[in-house]
Structures are given as structure tokens and as C-alpha cells.
Design an enzyme around this catalytic site. Structure first.
Site, short mmCIF file in Angstrom:
data_model
loop_
_atom_site.label_atom_id
_atom_site.label_comp_id
_atom_site.label_asym_id
_atom_site.label_seq_id
_atom_site.Cartn_x
_atom_site.Cartn_y
_atom_site.Cartn_z
N HIS A 1 0.83 -1.21 0.00
CA HIS A 1 0.00 0.00 0.00
C HIS A 1 0.86 1.26 0.00
O HIS A 1 0.63 2.18 -0.79
CB HIS A 1 -0.92 -0.02 1.23
CG HIS A 1 -1.71 1.23 1.42
ND1 HIS A 1 -3.02 1.36 1.03
CD2 HIS A 1 -1.37 2.43 1.98
CE1 HIS A 1 -3.46 2.57 1.33
NE2 HIS A 1 -2.47 3.23 1.91
N GLU A 2 1.87 1.30 0.87
CA GLU A 2 2.70 2.49 0.97
C GLU A 2 3.56 2.66 -0.28
O GLU A 2 3.75 3.79 -0.77
CB GLU A 2 3.58 2.43 2.21
CG GLU A 2 2.81 2.40 3.52
CD GLU A 2 1.85 3.58 3.68
OE1 GLU A 2 2.16 4.67 3.16
OE2 GLU A 2 0.80 3.40 4.32
N GLU B 1 -6.21 6.91 -1.48
CA GLU B 1 -6.18 5.81 -0.52
C GLU B 1 -6.77 4.54 -1.14
O GLU B 1 -6.21 3.45 -0.99
CB GLU B 1 -6.94 6.18 0.75
CG GLU B 1 -6.17 7.08 1.70
CD GLU B 1 -4.93 6.40 2.25
OE1 GLU B 1 -5.01 5.24 2.68
OE2 GLU B 1 -3.86 7.02 2.24
N HIS C 1 1.60 4.26 -3.07
CA HIS C 1 1.51 5.72 -3.03
C HIS C 1 2.65 6.35 -3.82
O HIS C 1 2.46 7.34 -4.54
CB HIS C 1 1.57 6.22 -1.58
CG HIS C 1 0.27 6.14 -0.85
ND1 HIS C 1 -0.91 6.67 -1.32
CD2 HIS C 1 -0.04 5.59 0.37
CE1 HIS C 1 -1.89 6.46 -0.45
NE2 HIS C 1 -1.38 5.81 0.58
#
Length: 264
Positions: free
Chosen positions: A126-127, A190, A130
């Protein structure tokens, strides 16, 4: 029309042409007024500040766990131009983030929730998503447009990072204040990072259902801390909505990308 106004309009038009971009994986349209090289430069500067102010863990097993999972996701991300680094920060905070260019930081407090490798892979995916999706560049671009108007476009065309862009970036990542406390991403960013993070984890050989179990834990943790707020009060999706979205996407991602194999 004054000469100054004409210059601003020309700069804005040029900047908007430069800004036309599409997000990796999802093909979502993006406003980007800085180059990826400028973003990476800001990420490198920020990473140096994080390492200067934060204490890295000396636990060899936990550190190697973070690095091993990170390396597998980095291979899946297929960005050899990134200078990947994976750091475990000794702090009881449920947090992780990835700076542009592949500098990934995980806090030891997160490992209390992400107890399985599949769960930790979902967070790190997820990070990293980004960064791959250039969400910080979008946030900088929107802030520059709000603060500077048309002059932001002309500033974006320069080779070096403008002081305004650097200031916005540092504010977004808490650099110089409380490192790692991010200004909130948008709901779209997100949700996009959730989807792309599951894809990266699955391509790396981790069970994408780890995202579901992790966010169920995050829901319980948030409620225990009294931090779960209604959707209309937050730029983030609620944890309940996030879980529903992950459930809706997980089957297709698992079927397309997930293979049980050892990459190392």
C-alpha cells in the site's frame, strides 16, 4: 491584456499540458506540476532527514523480515530506477510510509498488528503504491495551484525543485516536525493505493487476503482508540468502507496475479 497576465496565462497553459498524466495500474487522470525526477529528489532529501532524526531498530530478525518482504515487492513493482531502501524505525507507532524513489520506513508498532507476512506485505505494498502512483506529486501540485495559481505552472517547468514545492512536500510528510505523520491522502488516492498494494503483494507471492485481515485489525484498533470517524468528516474512507472495497476487489486481483512461489 497586460504583459504580466499574458505570461501567467501562457505559463499556466504550458504547465497544464505538462501536467497531463495517467496513474500507473489504474489509468486515472492526474494533475502533476512537478517531474518525477523532482519528486525523487525531494524523497531523497526527506529520507536523509528521517534517518537523522529517527532511531532504527537493532533487532536483526524484525529488520530482515521488513527488508525481505520489501525486496520481493520491489521486484514486483518493476522500478529498477528506484533506489530501494527498507528501514525499521524503533517506535511504538502504528505507521509506515514510502517516500518517492523507494525509501520505505516501517515502525515497530505496526508489527504488533501486522503479525503475518501477508499482512505486512499488504501494508508495505500500500505504501509503495503511493510512491508508484505519484500521490505526493499530486498533493504538491494541488497545493501549488491553490497557493500560487498560474505561477505554479511556470515554476514546475524548471529543472530544480522550487522552495514552494519543497515546503509543501515537507509539510505533507511531517519533515522537520513530527516525522511520518502524513497529511491525509485523498479518498481516491487511498482507495487506489489499497488496490495497487494488493496487486503488488500478490505479484510478490503474498496472499492478498492479508489486506482484509489487517484492516479488520485496524478497525478494532481504531475503535479501541476512539479514532473511527464518519466518512463525511474524513478524507480517508472509513475502515468499514475500506474493508468492503477490499473484499470487492480481492477476488479478481487474487485470480489474476497471485501465485504461490518463492522468489528467493
Amino acid at each position: 491584456m497586460t504583459r504580466r497576465l499574458a505570461f501567467v496565462l501562457i505559463a499556466l497553459a504550458a504547465g497544464l499540458l505538462f501536467a497531463c498524466a495517467r496513474a500507473a495500474y489504474t489509468n486515472r487522470s492526474q494533475l502533476l506540476l512537478i517531474s518525477e525526477g523532482q519528486e525523487v529528489q525531494l524523497g531523497l532529501q526527506a529520507a536523509q532527514e528521517v534517518l537523522r532524526t529517527e532511531k532504527e531498530s537493532r533487532d536483526p530478525l524484525m529488520t530482515e523480515r521488513v527488508r525481505r518482504i520489501g525486496r520481493r515487492i520491489a521486484v514486483a513493482a518493476n522500478r529498477p530506477d528506484y533506489k530501494w531502501e527498507f528501514h525499521l524505525i524503533e517506535k511504538n507507532v502504528v505507521n509506515a510510509f514510502c517516500l518517492p524513489g523507494g525509501k520505505v520506513f516501517v515502525y515497530t508498532g505496526l508489527l504488533n498488528l501486522a503479525t503475518s507476512n501477508d499482512e505486512l506485505a499488504s501494508v508495505m505494498g500500500h505504501e509503495i503504491a503511493h510512491a508508484l502512483e505519484r500521490h505526493s506529486g499530486e498533493r504538491i501540485s494541488m497545493a501549488l495551484m491553490a497557493q500560487l495559481g498560474g505561477t505554479a505552472a511556470s515554476a514546475a517547468l524548471g529543472a530544480s525543485v522550487s522552495p514552494a514545492a519543497s515546503q509543501v512536500f515537507n509539510q505533507a510528510y511531517g519533515i522537520g516536525a513530527q516525522v511520518g505523520v502524513l497529511l491525509p491522502h485523498s479518498r481516491a488516492q487511498e482507495s487506489e493505493a489499497d488496490e495497487v498494494g494488493m496487486i503488488l503483494a500478490a505479484k510478490a507471492g503474498y496472499e492478498p487476503a492479508g489486506a482484509l485481515s489487517l484492516w479488520r485489525k485496524m478497525l478494532a484498533y481504531s475503535k479501541s482508540k476512539g479514532q473511527n470517524v464518519p466518512a463525511w468528516m474524513s478524507t480517508h474512507p472509513t475502515n468499514e468502507q475500506r474493508i468492503r472495497d477490499i473484499q470487492a476487489k480481492m477476488g479478481a486481483i487474487r485470480a489474476r496475479y497471485f501465485q504461490r512461489h518463492q522468489m528467493y
